[in-house]
Design a protein around this motif. Structure first.
Motif, mmCIF file in Angstrom:
data_model
loop_
_atom_site.group_PDB
_atom_site.id
_atom_site.type_symbol
_atom_site.label_atom_id
_atom_site.label_comp_id
_atom_site.label_asym_id
_atom_site.label_seq_id
_atom_site.Cartn_x
_atom_site.Cartn_y
_atom_site.Cartn_z
ATOM 1 N N VAL A 182 47.368 18.363 38.272
ATOM 2 C CA VAL A 182 46.521 17.138 38.055
ATOM 3 C C VAL A 182 46.479 17.024 36.371
ATOM 4 N N SER A 183 46.568 15.816 35.800
ATOM 5 C CA SER A 183 46.179 15.913 34.292
ATOM 6 C C SER A 183 45.064 16.336 33.987
ATOM 7 N N ALA A 184 44.718 17.276 32.842
ATOM 8 C CA ALA A 184 43.628 18.170 32.578
ATOM 9 C C ALA A 184 42.129 17.130 32.619
ATOM 10 N N PRO A 185 42.308 15.975 32.194
ATOM 11 C CA PRO A 185 40.912 15.369 31.956
ATOM 12 C C PRO A 185 40.361 14.869 33.525
ATOM 13 N N ALA A 186 41.262 14.865 34.404
ATOM 14 C CA ALA A 186 40.810 14.322 35.703
ATOM 15 C C ALA A 186 40.063 15.309 36.598
ATOM 16 N N ARG A 187 40.164 16.555 35.995
ATOM 17 C CA ARG A 187 39.718 17.659 36.793
ATOM 18 C C ARG A 187 38.179 17.630 37.146
ATOM 19 N N GLN A 188 38.019 17.860 38.488
ATOM 20 C CA GLN A 188 36.463 17.691 39.226
ATOM 21 C C GLN A 188 35.859 18.885 39.006
ATOM 22 N N ALA A 189 36.231 19.894 39.939
ATOM 23 C CA ALA A 189 35.723 21.202 40.138
ATOM 24 C C ALA A 189 36.466 22.150 39.413
ATOM 25 N N ALA A 190 35.822 23.461 39.156
ATOM 26 C CA ALA A 190 36.372 24.602 38.393
ATOM 27 C C ALA A 190 37.259 25.105 39.230
ATOM 28 N N PRO A 191 38.681 25.490 38.633
ATOM 29 C CA PRO A 191 39.674 25.690 39.535
ATOM 30 C C PRO A 191 39.710 27.549 39.637
ATOM 31 N N VAL A 192 40.318 28.028 40.570
ATOM 32 C CA VAL A 192 40.425 29.188 40.701
ATOM 33 C C VAL A 192 41.694 30.187 40.000
ATOM 34 N N VAL A 193 41.462 30.681 39.072
ATOM 35 C CA VAL A 193 42.607 31.149 38.351
ATOM 36 C C VAL A 193 42.925 32.527 38.653
ATOM 37 N N LEU A 194 44.036 32.767 39.246
ATOM 38 C CA LEU A 194 44.572 33.921 39.855
ATOM 39 C C LEU A 194 45.724 34.713 38.672
ATOM 40 N N MET A 251 45.535 23.818 28.928
ATOM 41 C CA MET A 251 45.667 23.305 30.154
ATOM 42 C C MET A 251 44.287 22.268 30.420
ATOM 43 N N GLY A 252 43.383 22.585 29.521
ATOM 44 C CA GLY A 252 42.108 21.601 29.601
ATOM 45 C C GLY A 252 41.093 22.570 30.640
ATOM 46 N N VAL A 253 41.318 23.549 30.811
ATOM 47 C CA VAL A 253 40.362 24.489 31.793
ATOM 48 C C VAL A 253 39.370 25.020 31.039
ATOM 49 N N GLU A 254 37.991 24.475 30.939
ATOM 50 C CA GLU A 254 36.880 24.976 30.431
ATOM 51 C C GLU A 254 35.848 25.894 31.246
ATOM 52 N N ASP A 255 36.253 25.647 32.652
ATOM 53 C CA ASP A 255 35.179 26.696 33.327
ATOM 54 C C ASP A 255 36.253 27.029 34.731
ATOM 55 N N ALA A 256 36.108 28.134 35.009
ATOM 56 C CA ALA A 256 37.200 28.650 36.228
ATOM 57 C C ALA A 256 36.394 29.920 36.952
ATOM 58 N N HIS A 257 36.702 29.843 38.266
ATOM 59 C CA HIS A 257 36.666 31.172 38.977
ATOM 60 C C HIS A 257 37.536 32.068 38.644
ATOM 61 N N LEU A 258 37.542 33.497 38.509
ATOM 62 C CA LEU A 258 38.642 34.242 38.048
ATOM 63 C C LEU A 258 38.722 35.136 39.235
ATOM 64 N N VAL A 259 40.138 35.459 39.431
ATOM 65 C CA VAL A 259 40.601 36.418 40.613
ATOM 66 C C VAL A 259 41.543 37.121 39.860
ATOM 67 N N GLY A 260 41.478 38.606 39.757
ATOM 68 C CA GLY A 260 42.466 39.302 39.204
ATOM 69 C C GLY A 260 42.737 40.560 39.993
#
Lengths: 429, 324
Positions: A182-194, A251-260
């Motif tokens: 999705v394009s960055a501004p359309a983001r609704q929920a915080a994504p999970v960053v792996l 990528m326009g990600v301001e908040d995220a769940h992190l998985v490492g």
């Protein structure tokens, strides 16, 4: 005017990084119907036809014929209404490569840097320009002695955005695999960053991602020196955190769940400590940074292997039960290492991240400072980083010790790993 | 919370620690009957007696050696050196004894003493009574060096310093003793090695300690009128240094001013500048600016002294230049 992305998520082989745009079937401005062929791309195995998913008009084309696009990139857009020339979202001519929209010498408003002369730019400006794929010699600096500062990069990018909306910027720093794109501004929920571990790449998550609940958006990033980022290794966990932070910001990600996982777990903690990203939750799989010990032989071996046989031997150290590895995994992984040619980068990174066979970073403090839900998942048979490090987790961290599992729970127990990630994400509300 | 002067906050910290731990004792020049030239130890000899609050002759070298041996043998001495300008007389004890005994005896020796002193200019005290020598002290590994700017931190950090098993040099400032501020009631300590963001901002980070924090806060007001949002970080502790706090602020503002009341050459501002480059070079949008004392003796003449000392106006000018 609402537009909808045309993208290719996962066509082709499992280890594909990019597709080649062969031919656009329609010109921008032309009407399309749902099911119509829009564009043909070449994947590792075959030409793949991408059809329109709705009625509308082909609006923008971001990757022209003959160009390579990262998997997950937005190739173009379909508009709900017929685009009018001169409208706020101009239509790119089909034959123009997207790269030509980056400023060339002719675009520069006033040249302060003569060809061949040294470009004067702040370290931050250099980094931002490299990330955005901008040529510094084409930008005029507004700082003392014509020094290019961040504001000059921002102004250049803003001018580019005005002239042409770029969904995925082509350039040296490719964005991670994003599903759904999705394009960055359309983001609704915080994504999970792996974030994967040393010697792997983002494909290590391909078993876990489909098992996550629908509605959980994921972004799998390649670590510096790995996968698509092979050419840009990093020398410290802080440098890795800066790099990941920059790419997420782009990528326009301001908040995220992190998985490492492993070093990726250490990177997740360093990223949280950096404080630029609003971290909603953290799930760590056999993470680095919680103690000095690490299996130096494994790291060195992984960085040096040249044969499938040797890699298979090391991979048996990695897992509790070698038969849990998919058939041909070693072969595919080795092909990937050979393709991207990151062996020397890996060796150099191993040297600087693990000096004298010791984890050269301590993130116990960073873990203790987390104010969000955190979960630690560790295989009891881990032979790469001792499972005993889990005991250093502070009381608020949920600790899961898995019987029969080695260093890579996401491959050895994907369903359980996916469930634990989803539960962490849900617990963050 | 109670409103207190900086000197009173220090006095309260000493009293509470002496009440709580009989191994804590004080010694120094004029600290007993006279109550200290800045009145920090006022009333303590009356309360705790001449064994635990000792007036000494003028012999800084002997006093420092006494602190080392008393600390090694199980007490927690707090030594006052009246002026930081005379700390160089204690350097042998600091450089050759206090800082290394734990190492050369393989951890068998603890060194829990505090050396309190005050430095800094602005009081017309001349070239021998006005120096800030924190850079010289922070250079020594094995010693903690702290310099709180508020009464609350003065109390909380002195309590933490007395309880610390490493030698701590506790730097006060002659112009801070009469400053007032809220101080939490009761046994509240402030950890050594943690910076505090005393004013949040987005355009430029100013790093300072001790009285320079007050100047930086005034500079932030001036800069606000210029349309610049300055973030003021009170480092509080020069060593150990809170590098994470520095990186976090630089990552936000991309511009930095390092302020230190001592000399410029080989000084603490240079160390801050190098630390920023080591950890956050790619975050910098301009070179780190330094605001320090020029490399000269401090004059007795008030206008000349004022012209030399780092000030709010100089911090503002450095910030504006950095942001050009």
């Amino acid at each position: 005017m609402a537009t909808h992305p045309i993208s290719i998520d996962s066509a082709g082989g499992e280890y594909m990084e990019a597709v080649l745009v062969l031919a656009w079937a329609v010109n921008s401005g032309d009407p399309v119907k749902a099911g119509d062929l829009v564009v043909t791309v070449e994947t590792a195995k075959a030409a793949t036809e991408i059809e329109a998913d709705r009625d509308g008009w082909l609006a923008e084309i971001f990757f022209a014929e003959g160009q390579e696009a990262p998997v997950g990139a937005v190739l173009g857009t379909i508009a709900d209404e017929k685009p009018v020339s001169g409208q706020a979202t101009p239509v790119a001519p089909a034959a123009t490569p997207a790269a030509s929209h980056l400023p060339g010498p002719a675009d520069a408003p006033s040249r302060t840097n003569q060809p061949g002369s040294r470009v004067i730019a702040s370290p931050l400006a250099r980094r931002l320009a490299a990330t955005a794929g901008l040529d510094l010699s084409a930008i005029s600096g507004s700082g003392p002695k014509g020094r290019i500062k961040k504001r000059d990069i921002d102004a250049t990018l803003a001018a580019l955005e005005d002239g042409h909306r770029i969904a995925v910027r082509p350039g040296p720093a490719s964005d991670g695999l994003r599903a759904p794109a999705v394009s960055a501004p359309a983001r609704q929920a915080a994504p999970v960053v792996l974030i994967h571990g040393f010697g792997a790449d983002r494909s290590v998550w391909r078993q876990v991602v489909p098992l996550l609940e629908p509605g959980i958006e994921t972004i799998s990033l390649d670590l510096p020196g790995h996968g698509t980022e092979a050419a840009r290794p990093a020398a410290s966990i802080e440098e890795i955190a800066f790099n990941l932070s920059d790419r997420l910001e782009d990528m326009g990600v301001e908040d995220a769940h992190l998985v490492g996982h492993s070093v990726g777990g250490a990177a997740a903690l360093a990223l949280a400590r950096l404080g630029r990203l609003a971290v909603r939750s953290v799930t760590l799989l056999a993470p680095g940074g919680l103690g000095p010990e690490i299996n130096a032989g494994f790291i060195a071996g992984l960085a040096r292997v040249t044969t499938v046989r040797a890699l298979e031997q090391w991979l048996t150290v990695m897992v509790g039960d070698p038969s849990a590895l998919p058939d041909g995994y070693a072969q595919a992984a080795l092909r990937q290492i050979e393709k991207t040619g990151n062996r020397s980068a890996l060796a150099a990174m191993a040297e600087s991240l693990f000096p004298d066979g010791t984890q050269g970073f301590d993130l116990v403090g960073a873990l203790a400072e987390l104010a969000v839900p955190a979960r630690l998942v560790w295989g009891r048979l881990d032979r790469v980083i001792p499972v005993a490090h889990a005991a250093r987790a502070p009381g608020f961290v949920a600790v899961h010790l898995l019987d029969g599992i080695g260093h890579v729970p996401q491959m050895e127990a994907p369903a359980l790993t996916a469930r634990l990630i989803a539960e962490t994400v849900r617990s963050a509300g | 919370m109670a409103m207190m002067r900086y000197a009173e906050a220090l006095n309260a910290a000493l009293r509470e620690e002496m009440q709580a731990d009989p191994s804590v004792f004080l010694f120094g020049e004029d600290i007993g009957r006279y109550g200290g030239v800045f009145k920090v130890t006022k009333g303590l000899m009356e309360e705790f007696g001449q064994t635990r609050v000792r007036d000494t002759p003028i012999s800084e070298q002997a006093l420092a050696a006494m602190a080392v041996t008393a600390a090694m043998t199980g007490t927690r001495p707090v030594l006052e050196i009246m002026y930081a300008d005379f700390v160089p007389l204690t350097l042998d004890a600091l450089v050759n004894q206090a800082s290394i005994y734990n190492y050369i005896w393989n951890g068998q020796v603890k060194m829990p003493f505090v050396l309190r002193t005050q430095g800094g200019g602005g009081a017309g005290a001349g070239a021998q009574h006005s120096k800030a020598l924190d850079s010289m002290l922070a250079h020594i590994p094995g010693i903690k060096v702290v310099a709180p700017s508020t009464p609350a931190d003065a109390k909380g950090m002195l309590k933490a310093a007395i309880r610390d098993d490493q030698p701590v040099v506790f730097l006060e400032h002659k112009l801070l003793y009469n400053t007032r501020g809220e101080v939490p009631e009761g046994d509240v300590t402030v950890p050594l090695g943690k910076a505090a963001t005393v004013r949040a901002g987005s355009d430029i980070s100013v790093f300072a300690t001790s009285k320079m924090v007050i100047e930086a806060l005034k500079a932030a007001d001036l800069l606000a009128a210029d349309g610049v949002s300055a973030e003021i970080i009170d480092l509080r502790s020069l060593r150990p240094l809170d590098v994470s706090a520095i990186i976090a602020s630089i990552s936000k503002t991309h511009h930095a001013v390092a302020v230190n009341e001592g000399w410029r050459f080989c000084g603490y501002a240079a160390e801050l500048s190098a630390t920023i480059m080591d950890h956050a070079f790619d975050e910098l949008d301009a070179p780190v600016a330094r605001v320090t004392l020029p490399d000269m003796p401090i004059p007795y003449s008030e206008p000349l002294e004022t012209a030399m000392l780092p000030s709010a106006e100089k911090i503002r000018a450095a910030a504006l230049k950095t942001l050009k």
